[in-house]
Design a protein around this motif. Structure first.
Motif, PDB file in Angstrom:
ATOM      1  N   ASN A  25      44.195  44.553  44.003  1.00  0.00           N
ATOM      2  CA  ASN A  25      43.520  43.585  43.636  1.00  0.00           C
ATOM      3  C   ASN A  25      42.634  43.223  42.630  1.00  0.00           C
ATOM      4  O   ASN A  25      42.441  42.186  42.011  1.00  0.00           O
ATOM      5  CB  ASN A  25      42.785  43.159  44.850  1.00  0.00           C
ATOM      6  CG  ASN A  25      42.032  41.558  45.003  1.00  0.00           C
ATOM      7  OD1 ASN A  25      42.485  40.676  44.761  1.00  0.00           O
ATOM      8  ND2 ASN A  25      40.847  41.904  45.068  1.00  0.00           N
ATOM      9  N   HIS A  26      42.146  44.416  42.049  1.00  0.00           N
ATOM     10  CA  HIS A  26      40.983  44.428  41.014  1.00  0.00           C
ATOM     11  C   HIS A  26      41.193  45.674  40.244  1.00  0.00           C
ATOM     12  O   HIS A  26      40.917  46.741  40.844  1.00  0.00           O
ATOM     13  CB  HIS A  26      39.748  44.274  41.607  1.00  0.00           C
ATOM     14  CG  HIS A  26      38.651  43.831  40.646  1.00  0.00           C
ATOM     15  ND1 HIS A  26      37.277  43.625  41.097  1.00  0.00           N
ATOM     16  CD2 HIS A  26      38.620  43.468  39.401  1.00  0.00           C
ATOM     17  CE1 HIS A  26      36.698  43.528  39.802  1.00  0.00           C
ATOM     18  NE2 HIS A  26      37.341  43.247  38.908  1.00  0.00           N
ATOM     19  N   ARG A  51      42.701  40.922  37.906  1.00  0.00           N
ATOM     20  CA  ARG A  51      42.406  40.612  39.295  1.00  0.00           C
ATOM     21  C   ARG A  51      43.797  40.096  39.831  1.00  0.00           C
ATOM     22  O   ARG A  51      44.341  38.935  39.173  1.00  0.00           O
ATOM     23  CB  ARG A  51      41.408  39.574  39.389  1.00  0.00           C
ATOM     24  CG  ARG A  51      39.958  40.252  39.298  1.00  0.00           C
ATOM     25  CD  ARG A  51      38.973  38.983  39.790  1.00  0.00           C
ATOM     26  NE  ARG A  51      37.677  39.793  39.589  1.00  0.00           N
ATOM     27  CZ  ARG A  51      36.942  40.056  40.637  1.00  0.00           C
ATOM     28  NH1 ARG A  51      37.458  40.252  42.040  1.00  0.00           N
ATOM     29  NH2 ARG A  51      35.800  40.693  40.631  1.00  0.00           N
ATOM     30  N   GLY A  52      44.304  40.670  40.772  1.00  0.00           N
ATOM     31  CA  GLY A  52      45.900  39.909  41.256  1.00  0.00           C
ATOM     32  C   GLY A  52      46.598  40.542  40.069  1.00  0.00           C
ATOM     33  O   GLY A  52      47.033  41.413  39.599  1.00  0.00           O
ATOM     34  N   GLU A  53      47.419  39.427  39.909  1.00  0.00           N
ATOM     35  CA  GLU A  53      48.551  39.369  38.833  1.00  0.00           C
ATOM     36  C   GLU A  53      48.197  38.971  37.266  1.00  0.00           C
ATOM     37  O   GLU A  53      49.078  39.585  36.478  1.00  0.00           O
ATOM     38  CB  GLU A  53      49.602  38.346  39.299  1.00  0.00           C
ATOM     39  CG  GLU A  53      50.491  38.620  40.470  1.00  0.00           C
ATOM     40  CD  GLU A  53      51.548  37.622  40.372  1.00  0.00           C
ATOM     41  OE1 GLU A  53      52.555  38.269  40.732  1.00  0.00           O
ATOM     42  OE2 GLU A  53      51.443  36.327  40.436  1.00  0.00           O
TER      43      GLU A  53
END
Length: 428
Positions: A25-26, A51-53
């Motif tokens: 996620n991070h 963060r994420g993608e």
């Protein structure tokens, strides 16, 4: 042999993390050196926050943000994920057996595609444009399977099928009479502007992202000559009108100068191969803002491996007639400032070797940074996706490649990358 290949493929797929499952996620990625593909510069001491993608920040390194996982790539040069704009993932691959595509069932072709996608991704190519498959729409299925997280692979933009004349450069010639080929191998075969528009509509309705027009004959097709025009300007114009109405574009396979000029006049966004391009046509491409995607590595592979394996003499002859002149045309294009993006024709040679072309682009006139830009920000510009791809900047997908050493000093480092991230997921 097929059972062994399938077993190996399944083992690779089971071992490979899927992007959807692998993305943290991070993350906070510490780069030793970082290539800014937009500015054409390299900096040190930079960290990339993900963060994420997507990338949310690029700045001098500091303390790890709260809740982030720190990834230490301080021993590496970090680049944007690489982009190959001329691939054939969803196919059986080139060999001495002309009948291999028809002998390979649609189901096995799809499994070949999954294997090819994984090899390409692990080679650092996080995005590809797949410019045609004998088994029509197999590329659409592979793209969708990757997007759904069913198999690992690069982001794909796909053509669906070749738009070609009967017996033309996009047909499987020399195996059986063409009208006896399976229907899925002739989805884009047509003649005349009205039929071109109908086929273009069909392909977009069935998931194609862009059109692939066979403006001339081909090197690796029986009974066609690379310099000979095939699709007419009117046919290409009719297909391109459909593409534009959908907010899409067309690229043209075109070796010969007359075919290239017809494709440019018809409105093609890019030209594939451009092997026999002349000075007048180079200037037309520059003045029109049309991209060239020139596969200047694989001529050596075809000559060496094709000769050893007994590929058809017609293929080898046409390859010899186009390889050196294509490279001379590439050098001229670089010198006068024609827009050039990276494309290799992977599938002619084994997938995963896509990085071998970088050294050829430098040998024939590009600086190492220009070659890297051709496979990052320039390729993203051709796709119209520079807001998402091709650079390491806030808002872009976290598609990253890390290599030991400095590829500006040694471009061949990109032939074997050390780490790959796609959309925030480490896949190598």
């Amino acid at each position: 042999m097929r059972i062994a290949r399938l077993a190996a493929l399944l083992a690779m797929l089971m071992a490979a993390p899927l992007a959807a499952a692998g993305a943290a996620n991070h993350q906070y990625i510490q780069a030793g050196r970082l290539i800014d593909s937009i500015a054409g510069t390299m900096t040190q001491g930079q960290c990339i926050e993900v963060r994420g993608e997507r990338i949310v920040a690029v700045a001098p390194c500091g303390p790890t943000p709260a809740g982030a996982q720190r990834i230490d790539w301080s021993a590496y040069t970090v680049l944007p994920g690489l982009i190959d704009l001329h691939t054939h993932l969803a196919d059986a691959g080139q060999s001495a057996d002309l009948a291999a595509p028809i002998k390979t069932s649609p189901q096995l072709t799809a499994l070949h595609g999954a294997q090819n996608a994984l090899l390409t991704l692990r080679a650092g190519f996080t995005t590809v444009r797949d410019v045609g498959t004998y088994r029509g729409l197999t590329d659409v299925a592979l793209r969708d399977a990757i997007n759904q997280g069913l198999v690992p692979g690069p982001r794909m933009f796909v053509a669906g099928a070749y738009l070609t004349h009967p017996g033309g450069g996009g047909e499987l010639n020399g195996v059986v009479p063409n009208d006896q080929l399976p229907a899925d191998m002739r989805l884009g075969v047509m003649r005349g502007p009205e039929a071109a528009a109908e086929k273009a509509t069909f392909l977009f309705d069935n998931g194609a992202d862009f059109l692939k027009l066979l403006a001339t004959g081909a090197v690796l097709a029986i009974g066609t000559e690379p310099g000979a025009p095939e699709l007419s300007e009117a046919e290409m114009r009719a297909a391109i009108a459909i593409a534009r109405a959908r907010g899409r574009y067309a690229t043209a396979h075109a070796h010969g100068a007359e075919g290239i000029k017809a494709a440019i006049r018809a409105g093609a966004r890019s030209i594939e191969h451009a092997s026999l391009i002349d000075d007048e046509t180079l200037q037309l491409a520059k003045d029109s803002g049309v991209w060239l995607v020139m596969d200047i590595y694989n001529g050596d592979y075809i000559d060496e491996v094709g000769t050893k394996e007994g590929w058809p003499e017609e293929y080898l002859r046409k390859n010899r007639e186009t390889t050196d002149v294509q490279r001379a045309g590439f050098a001229k294009a670089v010198k006068i400032g024609v827009k050039i993006a990276y494309g290799t024709d992977s599938g002619v040679y084994p997938h995963g070797l896509n990085g071998r072309q970088f050294a050829y682009m430098v040998r024939y006139g590009m600086t190492p940074m220009q070659a890297i830009q051709s496979a990052t920000i320039r390729a993203a510009e051709l796709l119209g996706r520079e807001a998402d791809l091709g650079s390491i900047a806030p808002g872009r997908f976290a598609d990253l490649v890390a290599v030991s050493g400095d590829p500006i000093d040694n471009i061949r480092l990109l032939e074997t990358v050390d780490h790959v991230m796609k959309g925030g997921a480490i896949v190598r």
